[in-house]
Scaffold this active site. Sequence first.
Site, PDB file in Angstrom:
ATOM      1  N   THR A 224       2.672   6.252   8.817  1.00 11.57           N
ATOM      2  CA  THR A 224       1.600   5.510   8.484  1.00 11.57           C
ATOM      3  C   THR A 224       1.006   5.028   9.550  1.00 11.57           C
ATOM      4  OG1 THR A 224       2.361   4.906   6.239  1.00 11.57           O
ATOM      5  CG2 THR A 224       0.711   3.221   7.232  1.00 11.57           C
ATOM      6  N   ILE A 253       1.233   4.048  -5.794  1.00  8.22           N
ATOM      7  CA  ILE A 253       0.425   3.496  -4.666  1.00  8.22           C
ATOM      8  C   ILE A 253       1.235   2.534  -4.321  1.00  8.22           C
ATOM      9  CG2 ILE A 253      -1.776   1.594  -4.389  1.00  8.22           C
ATOM     10  CD1 ILE A 253      -2.814   2.992  -7.077  1.00  8.22           C
ATOM     11  N   GLY A 276       6.223   0.832   6.556  1.00  7.79           N
ATOM     12  CA  GLY A 276       7.651   0.794   5.944  1.00  7.79           C
ATOM     13  C   GLY A 276       7.451   0.870   4.619  1.00  7.79           C
TER      14      GLY A 276
HETATM   15  N1  ASP Z   1       3.948   1.659   3.824  1.00  8.04           N
HETATM   16  C1  ASP Z   1       3.684   3.134   3.236  1.00  8.04           C
HETATM   17  C2  ASP Z   1       3.907   3.302   1.701  1.00  8.04           C
HETATM   18  O1  ASP Z   1       4.669   2.689   1.177  1.00  8.04           O
HETATM   19  C3  ASP Z   1       4.533   4.268   3.934  1.00  8.04           C
HETATM   20  C4  ASP Z   1       4.597   3.877   5.419  1.00  8.04           C
HETATM   21  O2  ASP Z   1       4.146   2.835   6.093  1.00  8.04           O
HETATM   22  O3  ASP Z   1       5.118   4.761   6.142  1.00  8.04           O
HETATM   23  O4  ASP Z   1       2.921   4.084   1.261  1.00  8.04           O
END
Ligand code: ASP
Length: 356
Positions: A224, A253, A276
């Site tokens: 992300t 989501i 995360g």
């Molecule tokens: N936070 C994002 C989600 O849960 C994933 C990520 O940050 O890698 O969709």
Amino acid sequence: MFATECWRRWIVCVIVGITGACAFAQAPAPKAPAPWAIEIHGGAGEAEWLSMDQATADAYRASLARALAAGSAVLEKHGTAMDAVQAAVEVLEDDPLFNAGRGSAFAADATNEMDASIMNGIDTTGAGVAGVHFTRHPIQLARAVMEHTQYVLMAGPGADAFSKQQGLEQEPTSYFFTEMRWKEFEEVMRKSNRPVPARPAGAPPPPAQSSKLAPGIFSHLFGTVGAVARDSSGHLAAATSTGGMQGKLPGRIGDSPILGAGTYADDKGCAVSGTGVGEYFIRLSLAHQVGELCRKGEAPQHAADQLIHTDLPALPGGEGGVIVLGRTGMPVWSNNTLGMFHARQIQGGQPEVWVK
Ligand code: ASP
């Protein structure tokens, strides 16, 4: 007659003098201009840090530096924090190395469902979009929702339609497909004993021999992207964009499109972008909690560490990191994973990039 005129002029001078002095006394003390600052992240993760080779690390380093430079260029020209975070995130959305825009993760049905949000610290206005399929820059769509509707969250086909109606750049689904992310997706599906769906329509045929990309990249489950910035007027902004978790159920989501979960900005506190496992960030209202601690006077580093090293790991499976920027000082970060791609720059300073 002459004496009267002198006396009249003297009175006028005194009145003007007093008024001027009062006006001066009432004017706010001239503030030293806040140095602009920006920090970006490219996701937090685990195993990839153990096996990342030099070429992969260099590629990420160059990409992060490019995105940071795009945001810094806006701030250097006295642009707004909102424009700076958007500029930086757009570069990362275009970069197939990151799980946002082009290079997004796949839902279990082999589609790309992208989430993004942006928030303005001046007045805590902001908006997010979730599960969008065709917008080249989901962060632009989040901003369009913020600026051209009364809503704070739009999702799915309605958000896709709004994006077209706003004239935002649309792409075929094949644009978002990358071999690297598909390989990672196949691995996630197999490991969770789920069938790997057919490659999406329009995707290039599978490479004849197995890809030469470093194996470390294939286990990169996060990726992300996000940015926080303070402009030369002292205003804060935050933005986050993602393809979400690999192999997620269609319709899932995460935190990234949700103000207060993955993104938060308040000039009275700080600006926050997270990465995360989104479910935990939502349950904790994590970004908002960091912002509230800042607003109550905690240093951004303490606020970030409290949530990331105490509250998040208290929930079994709670993993991730944040970048945080307060009204003064340097941007900071905190993560409880093995690593987090991030980079920062402050007015007059050199860009700093962390890959491992
Ligand atoms: N936070 C994002 C989600 O849960 C994933 C990520 O940050 O890698 O969709």
